[in-house]
Design a protein around this motif. Structure first.
Motif, short mmCIF file in Angstrom:
data_model
loop_
_atom_site.label_atom_id
_atom_site.label_comp_id
_atom_site.label_asym_id
_atom_site.label_seq_id
_atom_site.Cartn_x
_atom_site.Cartn_y
_atom_site.Cartn_z
N UNK A 155 0.83 -1.21 0.00
CA UNK A 155 0.00 0.00 0.00
C UNK A 155 0.86 1.25 0.00
N UNK A 156 1.93 1.24 0.79
CA UNK A 156 2.83 2.40 0.85
C UNK A 156 3.42 2.70 -0.53
N UNK A 157 3.79 1.66 -1.25
CA UNK A 157 4.35 1.84 -2.59
C UNK A 157 3.35 2.54 -3.49
N UNK A 158 2.09 2.13 -3.45
CA UNK A 158 1.08 2.73 -4.32
C UNK A 158 0.74 4.15 -3.90
N UNK A 159 0.70 4.40 -2.58
CA UNK A 159 0.46 5.77 -2.11
C UNK A 159 1.58 6.69 -2.56
N UNK A 160 2.81 6.19 -2.48
CA UNK A 160 3.98 6.97 -2.93
C UNK A 160 3.86 7.32 -4.40
N UNK A 161 3.23 6.42 -5.18
CA UNK A 161 3.02 6.67 -6.61
C UNK A 161 1.72 7.44 -6.88
N UNK A 162 1.16 8.02 -5.81
CA UNK A 162 -0.05 8.86 -5.90
C UNK A 162 -1.26 8.12 -6.43
N UNK A 163 -1.39 6.86 -6.04
CA UNK A 163 -2.56 6.09 -6.42
C UNK A 163 -3.55 6.04 -5.25
N UNK A 164 -4.83 5.98 -5.59
CA UNK A 164 -5.83 5.60 -4.59
C UNK A 164 -5.82 4.08 -4.52
N UNK A 165 -5.97 3.55 -3.32
CA UNK A 165 -5.76 2.11 -3.13
C UNK A 165 -7.03 1.44 -2.60
N UNK A 166 -7.37 0.30 -3.20
CA UNK A 166 -8.44 -0.55 -2.70
C UNK A 166 -7.82 -1.91 -2.36
N UNK A 167 -7.97 -2.33 -1.10
CA UNK A 167 -7.46 -3.62 -0.67
C UNK A 167 -8.64 -4.58 -0.55
N UNK A 168 -8.56 -5.71 -1.24
CA UNK A 168 -9.61 -6.72 -1.17
C UNK A 168 -9.13 -7.90 -0.34
N UNK A 169 -9.79 -8.13 0.83
CA UNK A 169 -9.46 -9.30 1.64
C UNK A 169 -10.33 -10.47 1.24
N UNK A 170 -9.96 -11.61 1.70
CA UNK A 170 -9.13 -11.88 2.85
C UNK A 170 -9.83 -11.47 4.14
N UNK A 171 -9.13 -11.76 5.21
CA UNK A 171 -9.68 -11.45 6.52
C UNK A 171 -9.37 -10.02 6.93
N UNK A 172 -10.04 -9.59 8.02
CA UNK A 172 -10.02 -8.17 8.37
C UNK A 172 -8.66 -7.69 8.88
N UNK A 173 -7.80 -8.60 9.33
CA UNK A 173 -6.51 -8.17 9.89
C UNK A 173 -5.65 -7.43 8.88
N UNK A 174 -5.86 -7.66 7.59
CA UNK A 174 -5.04 -6.99 6.57
C UNK A 174 -5.21 -5.48 6.61
N UNK A 175 -6.32 -5.02 7.20
CA UNK A 175 -6.59 -3.58 7.30
C UNK A 175 -5.53 -2.85 8.11
N UNK A 176 -4.93 -3.53 9.08
CA UNK A 176 -3.94 -2.88 9.95
C UNK A 176 -2.78 -2.33 9.11
#
Length: 219
Positions: free
Chosen positions: A93-114
Motif C-alpha cells: 500500500x505504501x508503494x502505491x500511495x507513494x506513486x499517488x494512487x488511490x488504493x483498494x485492498x480486497x481481503x481476505x480477513x479483516x486483519x489486513x486492514x492494519x
C-alpha cells in the motif's frame, strides 16, 4: 495498439499497456485467512469480488463517463503469521500511495486492514477510519495474537487514528469495558436500523481523509 484481457482484472477491464501509469486507482487483492475463527473461505474473497465485479457496468452515472483508470495488481498470497502478512500489505500500500494512487485492498480477513491503515496514516496526518462491521474488533488479543481479525480496531486505536464504527452488534465484556472507558460511541445496529439521522452524525465525526473498511457481516 494491442489490448490484452487479464481474467482477474477488477470490472473485467481490457488493459491497454502500459496502463499502470495512467491508473488513478490500484486494486490489491490479499488472499489471506490466517486467523479466521468461524467460516473458512475468506482467502477466496478477492477472486469472488473480482469475479462479481465483471458483471458491473463501467459507466458511472455521477461522473457521466466510463471508468477505466483502475489497475489490478496480482496481489498478495503470502501465508503464515498475520503480522508478516500485515507487513506485506503495508509495504504494498505504501508503494502505491507513494506513486499517488488511490488504493483498494480486497481481503481476505479483516486483519489486513492494519497494514493498510498504517501506510495511509504516514501520508495523511488527519486520517480517520470508517468501519462498517458487525463486530467491534477491539480485543487486546485473540487466540494469543494481537494481530487477529478480532483486534483490528484496537491496533488502529493504538496508532492514534480516530474511527467511527457502524453496524456493531456483537462484542465481548472486555470490549464493552474498553468502549466505555475510552468514551467510544459506536453506531449500534439496533439504533440505526430505523433511523437515518445517524448518518450525518457519523460523517461529522470523520476527518477530510477517510479510510473506509467493510467487514462482510456488517452488511
Amino acid at each position: 495498439s494491442s489490448k490484452k484481457r487479464i481474467p482477474d482484472n477488477f470490472l473485467g477491464l481490457d488493459i491497454e499497456y502500459p496502463a499502470y501509469e495512467d491508473a488513478k486507482v490500484v486494486v490489491i487483492p490479499v488472499a489471506y485467512e490466517g486467523t479466521v475463527t468461524y467460516g473458512k473461505g475468506a482467502a477466496k474473497g478477492p477472486k469472488a469480488i473480482i469475479d462479481a465485479s465483471k458483471h458491473v457496468e463501467t459507466y458511472d452515472r455521477e461522473l457521466g463517463k466510463n471508468i477505466f483508470d483502475i489497475f489490478t495488481l496480482e496481489g498478495i498470497t503470502k501465508k503464515g503469521a498475520p503480522e508478516d502478512v500485515i507487513n506485506e500489505v503495508y509495504n504494498a500500500v505504501k508503494k502505491e500511495i507513494t506513486n499517488n494512487k488511490s488504493v483498494v485492498v480486497l481481503g481476505g480477513e479483516h486483519s489486513v486492514t492494519i497494514g493498510a491503515v498504517k501506510a495511509f496514516k504516514e501520508k495523511f496526518y488527519d486520517l480517520s477510519v470508517l468501519q462498517i462491521d458487525a463486530h467491534s474488533d477491539l480485543r487486546q488479543e485473540y487466540e494469543e495474537s494481537k494481530y487477529s481479525h478480532a483486534c483490528v480496531m484496537r491496533r488502529i486505536f493504538d496508532m492514534n487514528v480516530p474511527f467511527v464504527q457502524v453496524g456493531i452488534r456483537s462484542f465481548c465484556d472486555e470490549e464493552a469495558d474498553f468502549i466505555k472507558k475510552n468514551k467510544l460511541k459506536p453506531f449500534y445496529a439496533d439504533n440505526i436500523y430505523d433511523d437515518e439521522q445517524w448518518m450525518d452524525d457519523a460523517i461529522s465525526r470523520l476527518s477530510d481523509n477517510v479510510y473506509l473498511t467493510f467487514d462482510l457481516d456488517g452488511l
